[in-house]
Structures are given as structure tokens and as C-alpha cells.
Scaffold this motif. Sequence first.
Motif, short mmCIF file in Angstrom:
data_model
loop_
_atom_site.label_atom_id
_atom_site.label_comp_id
_atom_site.label_asym_id
_atom_site.label_seq_id
_atom_site.Cartn_x
_atom_site.Cartn_y
_atom_site.Cartn_z
N ASP A 248 0.89 -1.16 0.00
CA ASP A 248 0.00 0.00 0.00
C ASP A 248 0.93 1.21 0.00
OD1 ASP A 248 -1.57 2.17 0.78
OD2 ASP A 248 -2.74 1.02 2.23
N HIS A 343 -11.26 7.06 1.68
CA HIS A 343 -11.17 8.43 2.18
C HIS A 343 -10.95 9.37 1.01
CE1 HIS A 343 -6.82 7.80 1.50
NE2 HIS A 343 -6.98 6.64 2.11
N ARG A 378 -13.43 7.03 7.07
CA ARG A 378 -13.07 8.45 7.13
C ARG A 378 -14.01 9.32 6.30
NH1 ARG A 378 -7.90 8.07 9.30
NH2 ARG A 378 -6.94 6.06 8.87
N1 GLY Z 1 -3.10 4.05 2.27
C1 GLY Z 1 -2.98 4.33 3.63
C2 GLY Z 1 -4.25 4.81 4.24
O1 GLY Z 1 -5.24 4.96 3.58
O2 GLY Z 1 -4.30 5.06 5.43
#
Ligand code: GLY
Length: 461
Positions: A248, A343, A378
Amino acid sequence: MFSKETYTQRRNRLRKDVGNGIILLLGNNEVGMNYKANTYHFRQDSNFLYFFALDQAGLAGVLDVEENEDIVFGDELTMEDIVWTGPQPTIADRAAQVGVSKVLPFNDLLNFLKNAAAKGRPIHFTPPYRHDNMIFLHEMLGIPFGQLNEKASVSLIKAIVAQRSHKSEEEIAEMEKAVNISGAMHVAVMKAAAPGKKESEMAGIAQGIAKGMGGDIAYGIILSVNGQTLHNHYHGNTMKSGQLLLGDHGADTPMHYAGDLTRTCPVDKKFTARQKDIYNIVLDAEVSAIESLKPGLTYMDVHLAAARRMAEGLKSLGLMKGDLNAAVEQGAHALFFPHGLGHMIGLDVHDMEDLGEQYVGYSDDVQRSKLFGTAYLRLGRALEPGFVLTVEPGIYFIPELIDQWRSEGKFADFINYDKLYDWRSFGGVRIEDNVLITENSHRILGNPVPKTVEEVEALRS
Ligand code: GLY
């Protein structure tokens, strides 16, 4: 940077939206790593970048609403500085490029703010997240440290969120660049991974590409054979046959727009049957969530639909059971999917998180859940054209969490703990893309990065 007009229009709108007083946007300063002069990589504050674009330490921007004037406070280099840094354009020249004609020494900010305060003018500032800026605000405005967040200006926060949430065409073009560099990082890692190599080597490849393209990484690289740890920044393992590698990571472009992609690949050239099963459940949730995206839909509903879809897949493998609508409503799926679907993304990887998720991701209509798992979402509010967001479902087998829930008998009607025992060392799968909400639908940003089992295996071979 974008044109002078872009920044001038943004500041004009901000002054109008806030409506009164002084708007203070503090830039960031250098931060020492192990002593003052040996500094971390400098990253400018994103609100400062959005309205002033000046990518250097030691600056503050002021928007004076009543005087209809913008000022940059900062100190020009001395000859002694130039001996170490080399010649640089002056702050005055740089400020002129973004439509600001007034530049004053940094120390003048003290008197400026004192005069404004003496006249009873409101001084709007955003919640500070760096300690030096906290000290500055405390000393300038006399606000106790513990109250700096609550004294931050809600009208300024809302006005910034209103602008930054809707990406312009020129921002979207920058974000495509960020996603494409991020895609190149992932392709290189997926090509290079092999049993016997270290995770750190893969992280180095990813970071090298981000730097080589003129920018840097947008956040600490998450890359691990222990993908069940959601934000795993430890890269000390040697990859072994039979494991999955979850990466990621994303690029921060020279203009500081972020990409945030996740891919999971087998350390071997092919997925095992069990890996393929979980991978395809996550992929199905990711693709169907993306396909559903359009303005008006709440991201909370998209998140819950993805959770239900993954729960169905887990039921087909015998790992979940019972009424899955009830399971997701009560939060049982969070044993496997303990985070949010995504998010906002933009200048920050979690865009505008410094301003407060309640303003960025939620609204009067959509409130944050209190349930474990869903509470980490989020972004829950209704989608609007111009939003750019991540879609990143995942399934994880977290032995510590499984053991705890099992010992508590938690959600025993929905989770088949006996069968699960055999999956404890599976790791985790997450798949993530960055998506723009358009007038009526959506568009995945950037060039496609191999994602189906067949595409990933083709790349691996
Ligand atoms: N890709 C890391 C996060 O969304 O927190």
C-alpha cells in the motif's frame, strides 16, 4: 505551480466565504531528525500550498478580509544562507508568481496579529498539528496549548473543505500523474517480489521510483508479508514461498498531489487456491463498489454494501454464517474488514485530515458510526462531482483479534470460529484504486495497474 489566477481566485473565494477578520495560514518549518540542522524531508502544509503554493519552510500567509489584501510573511536568504543553499529566487519573486505583491519579514507577523487582536478582529486559524506551530499560535494569540484545536476557526475549516473537496480539471491532471507514478511503483514491486528477497528491497524499489519521478512517497510505505497488520511499516522480513505480499504505497508529485494504491500479490508466481478465493472476494467488492459510485450516494452506504458483499463471500467459504444483513449491521464483518472503505485524497493522502474528519467526511445527515470497524470510515457523506476518493476493501486474518473475539464468544452466530482456526496464518488482502466522482458517474484515475488474478499472475511470470 498552477497559474497566478488559480491561486488568486482561491484566496478571493476564501476571504469571501470566511467573511471577516484575518485568515492566518501557517506554512511548515524544517524539523530536526537527530539535531536541528539534520532535517527530515521537508513537506509544506497542504492548506498553505493550496492557497499560496510556496514550497519552502519558514513562511506564513495572511488573508486580510476587510482590506482585501494577501500578505506573505517570511525572511529572504542572507548571504550566509546562500553560501550553504546556493542562490534561490526571492520570496518576493515567488509570491508574485501566485499573485501576492506584499511580502514582509516574518517577525512583522507578531505586530500584525497584535494590532488585529487589539482592534477586536477575529483571527482565523486551522487546527495546528506541528508542535512549532502550536507554540507559535500559543505565543502569538495567548491560547493555552490544550485549547488550540477547539479555538481553531470552524468557518475557516468549512470554507477550506468546501474548496478543496472539489478538484478542478488542473488538479485532476496532477492527480492522474500521482496515480500513474504510484502505479509504476506497484508494477515494479510486483515484478520484483520473489522468495528469498527482503521486503526492504521492495520498499526501496517503490521509494526509488517516487523519488526518481521528482517527488517522494505520499505516506510511509506499507509493504509486508504480514498484510493482516493494516499499516505495517516494518520491512525486515524475508519473503517466503506460500506468502502474500501486500503493498500500500503512493507517490507525492512535485506539486504534492498524492496517489494511494494497494495491490496484493503472491510471493510465488501464482496464487494458491485459498489465496485466490479471498483475493476474488476482495476484488469483487472493490469493483462493485467502484461501479456503484455516483453523486448523491453516501459513501457510508457504499462501505456497508462492500462489507455485505465480502461477508457473502466469506459465508460461501464457510467462515461466516447466518443473516449477513444483521451481521454487518451489528459489525461482525469487522473481524475480517476492520477499516473503512476509503477516504478523500488530494494534496494529502487522507485529504484535509488536519481540518477534522467530521467536516471532511461527515455531514449533518451522515454521522460517524461508533461500531468497531465502521467507525474507522473516514468518508461517510454523500458524494459530489469533483470528489476524489480511495476505494480499498480488504480481508484480513488477525490472529490476536480472532482469539479475543472467540474467547469472548463474540458474534458466534455469524462467525465460524472452528473453521477459522485453519486460516490464522493467511495474512491479508487489500486492493485499492483512486476514483473521481464525475457529474453522473465516476472515473478511475490513472492507467490500469494489474488487478485481476490473471493480470497479476501474468505480471509475476
Ligand atoms: N493508504 C494508507 C491509508 O489509507 O491510510
